[in-house]
Design a protein around this motif. Structure first.
Motif, PDB file in Angstrom:
ATOM      1  N   LYS A  89       0.821  -1.209   0.000  1.00 47.40           N
ATOM      2  CA  LYS A  89       0.000   0.000   0.000  1.00 47.40           C
ATOM      3  C   LYS A  89       0.856   1.260   0.000  1.00 47.40           C
ATOM      4  O   LYS A  89       0.464   2.294  -0.559  1.00 47.40           O
ATOM      5  N   GLU A  90       2.026   1.190   0.625  1.00 44.78           N
ATOM      6  CA  GLU A  90       2.889   2.368   0.771  1.00 44.78           C
ATOM      7  C   GLU A  90       3.991   2.426  -0.285  1.00 44.78           C
ATOM      8  O   GLU A  90       4.877   3.274  -0.206  1.00 44.78           O
ATOM      9  N   ARG A  91       3.937   1.551  -1.264  1.00 51.56           N
ATOM     10  CA  ARG A  91       5.024   1.462  -2.245  1.00 51.56           C
ATOM     11  C   ARG A  91       5.354   2.819  -2.871  1.00 51.56           C
ATOM     12  O   ARG A  91       6.523   3.148  -3.093  1.00 51.56           O
ATOM     13  N   GLY A  92       4.359   3.634  -3.129  1.00 50.13           N
ATOM     14  CA  GLY A  92       4.594   4.922  -3.761  1.00 50.13           C
ATOM     15  C   GLY A  92       5.253   5.938  -2.856  1.00 50.13           C
ATOM     16  O   GLY A  92       5.641   7.024  -3.327  1.00 50.13           O
ATOM     17  N   ASN A  93       5.399   5.618  -1.567  1.00 48.50           N
ATOM     18  CA  ASN A  93       5.978   6.570  -0.618  1.00 48.50           C
ATOM     19  C   ASN A  93       7.374   6.181  -0.151  1.00 48.50           C
ATOM     20  O   ASN A  93       7.911   6.819   0.765  1.00 48.50           O
ATOM     21  N   PHE A  94       7.958   5.160  -0.759  1.00 45.59           N
ATOM     22  CA  PHE A  94       9.246   4.658  -0.283  1.00 45.59           C
ATOM     23  C   PHE A  94      10.361   5.704  -0.367  1.00 45.59           C
ATOM     24  O   PHE A  94      11.331   5.641   0.387  1.00 45.59           O
ATOM     25  N   SER A  95      10.226   6.650  -1.270  1.00 50.84           N
ATOM     26  CA  SER A  95      11.283   7.652  -1.428  1.00 50.84           C
ATOM     27  C   SER A  95      11.134   8.815  -0.448  1.00 50.84           C
ATOM     28  O   SER A  95      12.015   9.664  -0.342  1.00 50.84           O
ATOM     29  N   ASN A  96      10.023   8.832   0.279  1.00 48.52           N
ATOM     30  CA  ASN A  96       9.751   9.911   1.223  1.00 48.52           C
ATOM     31  C   ASN A  96      10.283   9.539   2.615  1.00 48.52           C
ATOM     32  O   ASN A  96       9.794   8.599   3.236  1.00 48.52           O
ATOM     33  N   PRO A  97      11.277  10.282   3.138  1.00 45.10           N
ATOM     34  CA  PRO A  97      11.866   9.951   4.448  1.00 45.10           C
ATOM     35  C   PRO A  97      10.844   9.913   5.580  1.00 45.10           C
ATOM     36  O   PRO A  97      10.895   9.022   6.435  1.00 45.10           O
ATOM     37  N   GLU A  98       9.913  10.870   5.594  1.00 50.79           N
ATOM     38  CA  GLU A  98       8.911  10.901   6.650  1.00 50.79           C
ATOM     39  C   GLU A  98       7.966   9.708   6.543  1.00 50.79           C
ATOM     40  O   GLU A  98       7.551   9.135   7.556  1.00 50.79           O
ATOM     41  N   ALA A  99       7.632   9.344   5.311  1.00 51.17           N
ATOM     42  CA  ALA A  99       6.754   8.191   5.105  1.00 51.17           C
ATOM     43  C   ALA A  99       7.456   6.916   5.553  1.00 51.17           C
ATOM     44  O   ALA A  99       6.834   6.028   6.157  1.00 51.17           O
ATOM     45  N   ARG A 100       8.755   6.801   5.266  1.00 47.17           N
ATOM     46  CA  ARG A 100       9.508   5.612   5.683  1.00 47.17           C
ATOM     47  C   ARG A 100       9.498   5.480   7.211  1.00 47.17           C
ATOM     48  O   ARG A 100       9.324   4.384   7.752  1.00 47.17           O
ATOM     49  N   LYS A 101       9.687   6.608   7.899  1.00 45.73           N
ATOM     50  CA  LYS A 101       9.672   6.565   9.360  1.00 45.73           C
ATOM     51  C   LYS A 101       8.287   6.172   9.882  1.00 45.73           C
ATOM     52  O   LYS A 101       8.166   5.424  10.859  1.00 45.73           O
TER      53      LYS A 101
END
Length: 230
Positions: free
Chosen positions: A188-200
């Motif tokens: 579901k979060e695959r599109g946010n992997f490049s976002n540091p805040e999303a990764r955290k």
């Protein structure tokens, strides 16, 4: 009153004072000792009460476990008639039901017992049951390896590789720990992997909700990453 009488009276008074002091000391020591004995007895009673309470709780837990185990065994016994069926699909379903109901050790002992039966049908069921258990062990081993691989990729912030590892673990053994839930979250979060805040945010949710089976050292490392300012 003569001087001698004064001296005698002084000696008596001094003696009385000494005796009074001795009596006071003796009473103080006696009272202290008595209090110590009472406190020690109270402590022993308290400790004994705690021991009895622990024993009671343990026995209550043992009784509940016995009831639960007896209930499972009774249910499995009702399935025996289906094991003797000539319908292979029904036999396979029954074997899987037994495996889900009993622990791995209980299932293995039961199926190995069947393999020693003079009844050929039960021998066949026993062999199939053992095969199911062996396949589960193999699948669990693969899932365990891929799960750890996924955690290590998360630690290295390689989320795409982590997703592949968790999907491999899920494919091998879908119900192993939280591999299904983690795979689903990462997809579901695959599109946010490049976002540091999303990764955290993703790491925090995995730690808080899906950390069953996660090694403590890796959990601590992932927690530090999710709490960091970078």
């Amino acid at each position: 009153m003569t001087a001698e009488q004064n001296i005698s009276t002084g000696k008596i008074t001094a003696l009385i004072g000494v005796v009074s002091s001795v009596i006071t000391i003796v009473l103080t020591v006696f009272n202290t000792y008595t209090k110590w004995q009472i406190d020690a007895a109270d402590q022993r009673l308290k400790e004994r009460g705690q021991e009895l309470e622990a024993i009671f709780k343990q026995r209550t837990a043992d009784i509940e476990a016995l009831k639960e185990r007896t209930s499972r065994y009774t249910f499995v016994k009702t399935l025996f008639q289906d094991l003797e069926s000539n319908d292979s699909k029904k036999q396979t379903l029954t074997i899987n039901l037994i495996r889900l109901t009993l622990t791995e050790g209980e299932s293995e002992r039961l199926f190995r017992g069947f393999t020693n039966s003079p009844d050929q049908t039960l021998q066949k069921v026993g062999n199939e049951g053992i095969a199911v258990i062996q396949k589960e062990k193999s699948s669990a081993q693969v899932a365990s390896e891929k799960e750890r691989e996924g955690f290590l990729y998360l630690r290295e912030k390689k989320f795409d590789d982590a997703l592949k590892a968790f999907e491999a673990a899920e494919k091998s053994f879908p119900t192993y720990h939280n591999v299904y839930e983690i795979s689903n979250l990462l997809r579901k979060e695959r599109g946010n992997f490049s976002n540091p805040e999303a990764r955290k945010r993703i790491l925090k949710r995995i730690i808080d909700e899906y950390s069953w089976g996660m090694p403590d050292d890796i959990k601590d490392q992932l927690r530090k990453i999710s709490d960091s300012n970078t």
